[in-house]
Design a protein around this motif. Structure first.
Motif, PDB file in Angstrom:
ATOM      1  N   ASN A  80       0.819  -1.198   0.000  1.00 42.35           N
ATOM      2  CA  ASN A  80       0.000   0.000   0.000  1.00 42.35           C
ATOM      3  C   ASN A  80       0.866   1.266   0.000  1.00 42.35           C
ATOM      4  N   VAL A  81       0.439   2.271  -0.747  1.00 38.53           N
ATOM      5  CA  VAL A  81       1.159   3.541  -0.815  1.00 38.53           C
ATOM      6  C   VAL A  81       0.492   4.541   0.120  1.00 38.53           C
ATOM      7  N   ASN A  82       1.276   5.163   0.958  1.00 34.66           N
ATOM      8  CA  ASN A  82       0.764   6.167   1.889  1.00 34.66           C
ATOM      9  C   ASN A  82       0.639   7.505   1.163  1.00 34.66           C
ATOM     10  N   ILE A  83      -0.556   7.786   0.668  1.00 35.08           N
ATOM     11  CA  ILE A  83      -0.798   9.010  -0.096  1.00 35.08           C
ATOM     12  C   ILE A  83      -0.569  10.248   0.758  1.00 35.08           C
ATOM     13  N   LEU A  84      -0.976  10.186   2.023  1.00 32.19           N
ATOM     14  CA  LEU A  84      -0.841  11.357   2.892  1.00 32.19           C
ATOM     15  C   LEU A  84       0.621  11.736   3.070  1.00 32.19           C
ATOM     16  N   GLU A  85       1.458  10.742   3.197  1.00 31.64           N
ATOM     17  CA  GLU A  85       2.879  11.008   3.387  1.00 31.64           C
ATOM     18  C   GLU A  85       3.502  11.629   2.148  1.00 31.64           C
ATOM     19  N   LYS A  86       3.071  11.178   0.968  1.00 33.99           N
ATOM     20  CA  LYS A  86       3.674  11.669  -0.278  1.00 33.99           C
ATOM     21  C   LYS A  86       3.142  13.038  -0.691  1.00 33.99           C
ATOM     22  N   CYS A  87       1.886  13.339  -0.352  1.00 34.41           N
ATOM     23  CA  CYS A  87       1.272  14.577  -0.850  1.00 34.41           C
ATOM     24  C   CYS A  87       1.013  15.615   0.233  1.00 34.41           C
ATOM     25  N   GLY A  88       1.324  15.289   1.489  1.00 35.74           N
ATOM     26  CA  GLY A  88       1.119  16.248   2.565  1.00 35.74           C
ATOM     27  C   GLY A  88       2.067  17.423   2.468  1.00 35.74           C
ATOM     28  N   ARG A  89       1.665  18.518   3.127  1.00 39.72           N
ATOM     29  CA  ARG A  89       2.470  19.742   3.206  1.00 39.72           C
ATOM     30  C   ARG A  89       2.688  20.388   1.838  1.00 39.72           C
ATOM     31  N   GLN A  90       1.830  20.110   0.890  1.00 46.81           N
ATOM     32  CA  GLN A  90       1.948  20.691  -0.443  1.00 46.81           C
ATOM     33  C   GLN A  90       0.747  21.602  -0.719  1.00 46.81           C
ATOM     34  N   LYS A  91       0.475  21.876  -2.006  1.00 44.14           N
ATOM     35  CA  LYS A  91      -0.570  22.822  -2.390  1.00 44.14           C
ATOM     36  C   LYS A  91      -1.871  22.149  -2.819  1.00 44.14           C
ATOM     37  N   LEU A  92      -2.010  20.870  -2.502  1.00 45.12           N
ATOM     38  CA  LEU A  92      -3.189  20.115  -2.923  1.00 45.12           C
ATOM     39  C   LEU A  92      -4.467  20.734  -2.366  1.00 45.12           C
ATOM     40  N   GLU A  93      -5.458  20.934  -3.268  1.00 55.32           N
ATOM     41  CA  GLU A  93      -6.737  21.527  -2.873  1.00 55.32           C
ATOM     42  C   GLU A  93      -7.880  20.524  -2.916  1.00 55.32           C
ATOM     43  N   VAL A  94      -7.757  19.501  -3.782  1.00 59.05           N
ATOM     44  CA  VAL A  94      -8.803  18.483  -3.924  1.00 59.05           C
ATOM     45  C   VAL A  94      -8.149  17.108  -3.912  1.00 59.05           C
ATOM     46  N   LEU A  95      -8.654  16.207  -3.063  1.00 57.59           N
ATOM     47  CA  LEU A  95      -8.139  14.841  -2.991  1.00 57.59           C
ATOM     48  C   LEU A  95      -9.307  13.865  -3.032  1.00 57.59           C
ATOM     49  N   ASP A  96      -9.356  13.042  -4.095  1.00 58.93           N
ATOM     50  CA  ASP A  96     -10.336  11.962  -4.205  1.00 58.93           C
ATOM     51  C   ASP A  96      -9.572  10.655  -4.131  1.00 58.93           C
ATOM     52  N   LEU A  97      -9.775   9.909  -3.076  1.00 63.03           N
ATOM     53  CA  LEU A  97      -8.997   8.706  -2.820  1.00 63.03           C
ATOM     54  C   LEU A  97      -9.923   7.503  -2.723  1.00 63.03           C
ATOM     55  N   ALA A  98      -9.577   6.421  -3.436  1.00 65.20           N
ATOM     56  CA  ALA A  98     -10.412   5.221  -3.422  1.00 65.20           C
ATOM     57  C   ALA A  98      -9.539   3.971  -3.355  1.00 65.20           C
ATOM     58  N   HIS A  99     -10.097   2.917  -2.736  1.00 63.65           N
ATOM     59  CA  HIS A  99      -9.426   1.617  -2.632  1.00 63.65           C
ATOM     60  C   HIS A  99      -7.998   1.756  -2.128  1.00 63.65           C
ATOM     61  N   ASN A 100      -7.888   2.381  -0.970  1.00 65.83           N
ATOM     62  CA  ASN A 100      -6.589   2.598  -0.363  1.00 65.83           C
ATOM     63  C   ASN A 100      -6.717   2.376   1.127  1.00 65.83           C
ATOM     64  N   SER A 101      -5.604   2.381   1.817  1.00 69.29           N
ATOM     65  CA  SER A 101      -5.604   2.208   3.260  1.00 69.29           C
ATOM     66  C   SER A 101      -4.855   3.356   3.912  1.00 69.29           C
ATOM     67  N   ILE A 102      -5.425   3.907   4.982  1.00 65.57           N
ATOM     68  CA  ILE A 102      -4.799   5.020   5.705  1.00 65.57           C
ATOM     69  C   ILE A 102      -4.583   4.596   7.151  1.00 65.57           C
ATOM     70  N   THR A 103      -3.350   4.660   7.583  1.00 63.18           N
ATOM     71  CA  THR A 103      -3.033   4.290   8.964  1.00 63.18           C
ATOM     72  C   THR A 103      -2.034   5.278   9.557  1.00 63.18           C
ATOM     73  N   GLY A 104      -2.138   5.457  10.868  1.00 65.53           N
ATOM     74  CA  GLY A 104      -1.163   6.251  11.590  1.00 65.53           C
ATOM     75  C   GLY A 104      -1.069   7.694  11.138  1.00 65.53           C
ATOM     76  N   VAL A 105      -2.171   8.409  11.108  1.00 65.51           N
ATOM     77  CA  VAL A 105      -2.175   9.810  10.678  1.00 65.51           C
ATOM     78  C   VAL A 105      -1.473  10.683  11.721  1.00 65.51           C
ATOM     79  N   GLU A 106      -0.574  11.522  11.248  1.00 64.76           N
ATOM     80  CA  GLU A 106       0.146  12.475  12.098  1.00 64.76           C
ATOM     81  C   GLU A 106      -0.191  13.891  11.632  1.00 64.76           C
ATOM     82  N   PRO A 107      -1.145  14.570  12.267  1.00 65.74           N
ATOM     83  CA  PRO A 107      -1.599  15.887  11.797  1.00 65.74           C
ATOM     84  C   PRO A 107      -0.490  16.923  11.697  1.00 65.74           C
ATOM     85  N   SER A 108       0.505  16.842  12.556  1.00 64.04           N
ATOM     86  CA  SER A 108       1.579  17.831  12.518  1.00 64.04           C
ATOM     87  C   SER A 108       2.510  17.625  11.335  1.00 64.04           C
ATOM     88  N   TYR A 109       2.553  16.388  10.817  1.00 60.72           N
ATOM     89  CA  TYR A 109       3.467  16.074   9.712  1.00 60.72           C
ATOM     90  C   TYR A 109       2.706  15.915   8.398  1.00 60.72           C
TER      91      TYR A 109
END
Length: 418
Positions: A116-145
């Protein structure tokens, strides 16, 4: 075409969207290839657009997407939707995201990968305005990072995530306004399935195909709430009275609590069992209501009746009214008691699931209550194998409506049969 500025050509290619069409068009000449490289801002890979995607090996498809993306320099909108395609390797997917993330404003991502690819880790802290995510897994969210400082719209569909991580993810989006949660696989830390979400900026939320014991949403700016195909024991919306649209479709909920409905303008309820006294108490202060739809609604008390007098008094600004007819033990679910008229109703939608002789009388009574009506829409359910009795009732109803509408020549009439 040869005199067009390269920026204009890039804009034309961006409007094509589909990667296959962009590649074909950019092969026209050197100038178009330059426009594709330097000025293309939108690119879409969708397995539904081109059946050949399904015929390619996974490795070949990964190479094709990689080559196309790496020939651009400033993508702002990237869509990769690969339904019914074998799982991709994580390495090329990570390369696509790392290459484009600094310029991306919109990402639509539906790709199954191993691992599984951690989308949040790869695209966080950038200029993304719209995120549509499907058939993925999200674990261990770190709001500060894993923070999304510019994200305004997020859609999660068929995503595996814990209730805690979803709450933290919402916290990591300080500007989010639109949220869609569809068919989530929600991991719970305790026996009771409880979710608590909070956002001061959220304006629009859709929750579909989710089962929970308890769902608490705190959103002071929320304007639109849509619940669809959900099973909830308890739902509570805490806000400051900004809600304008409430839509409930095929939802099972034992306790529904929505604070401050004074500004509610649109209420659309269908395939829903209502404890009317409690529901009425919740919406009775919605004096700004303009559209009211109660369709396929079942009252918890079989003897419960909603009379038009109540609707007319509570919602004086109502301009669009939709009601479905139901007859239980000789009693209509929406009675015609009281003298108050629906002065502002311009559009009236009425329907049945099982037709009876009383339906045309009910329609006539409603028409008398709407002196300024402009349009009447009749919805009906007609079985493919109609019995003689059904044909007789439908014929009688048609004749009755023809006679009735001679009194209301100014009203447009439309029939919709399923």
């Amino acid at each position: 075409m040869e005199y067009l500025p390269v920026e204009v050509i890039g804009n034309i290619l961006s409007r094509l969207g589909a990667a296959r069409d962009v590649v074909i068009a950019s092969a026209t000449c050197r100038k178009w290839r330059e426009a594709c490289r330097d000025h293309l801002d939108t690119l879409s890979f969708n397995s539904d657009d081109w059946p050949v995607y399904h015929d390619l090996t996974t490795n070949r498809l990964e190479i094709l997407i990689t080559q196309t993306i790496f020939q651009t320099r400033g993508l702002q909108c990237l869509s990769i939707v690969m339904d019914d395609v074998d799982e991709f390797s994580a390495a090329p997917v990570i390369a696509w995201l790392m290459y484009t993330r600094e310029t991306l404003r919109r990402l639509l991502y539906n790709v199954r990968t191993t691992p599984n690819v951690n989308i949040l880790e790869k695209c966080g802290r950038q200029k993304l305005e719209v995120l549509d995510l499907a058939h993925n897994s999200i674990t261990g969210v770190e709001p500060s990072y894993q923070r999304f400082p510019c994200l305004k719209s997020m859609s999660l569909s068929c995503v595996s995530i814990s209730a805690l991580d979803l709450s933290l993810l919402l916290t990591a989006c300080p500007k989010i306004e639109v949220l869609s949660l569809v068919n989530l696989e929600i991991a719970m830390s305790d026996a009771q399935a409880t979710m608590e979400l909070s956002s001061p900026t959220l304006k629009n939320i859709k929750v579909e195909a989710i089962s929970l014991d308890k769902f608490i949403l705190e959103a002071d700016s929320l304007e639109s709430l849509y619940l669809k195909d959900c099973t909830l024991e308890y739902f509570d919306l805490i806000g400051k009275g900004t809600l304008k649209l409430l839509k409930i479709d095929d939802v099972s909920v034992l306790h529904l609590e929505i604070e401050s409905t004074e500004n509610l303008e649109v209420l659309d309820v269908s395939s829903f069992t209502i404890v009317w006294p409690k529901f009425y108490q919740m919406i009775s202060r919605s004096s700004k209501m303009r559209r009211l739809r109660l369709w396929g609604v079942v009252f918890d008390d079989e003897d419960e009746i909603v009379d038009l007098e109540t609707i007319a008094i509570c919602f004086p600004q109502l301009s669009h009214l939709s009601l479905s007819y139901d007859l239980r033990d000789g009693l209509l679910n929406y009675g015609l008691q009281g003298p108050t008229q629906l002065e502002n109703v311009a559009v009236l939608e009425l329907g049945w699931t099982v037709i009876s002789d009383l339906f045309s009388q009910w329609v006539a009574g409603l028409l008398e209550r709407c002196p300024n009506l402009k349009k009447l829409v009749i919805h009906g359910v007609v079985s493919e194998t109609k019995t003689h009795g059904e044909c007789y009732l439908l014929a009688n109803f048609t004749s009755s409506i023809v006679r009735l509408m001679r009194k209301y020549m100014h009203v447009e009439v439309q029939f919709v049969y399923e």
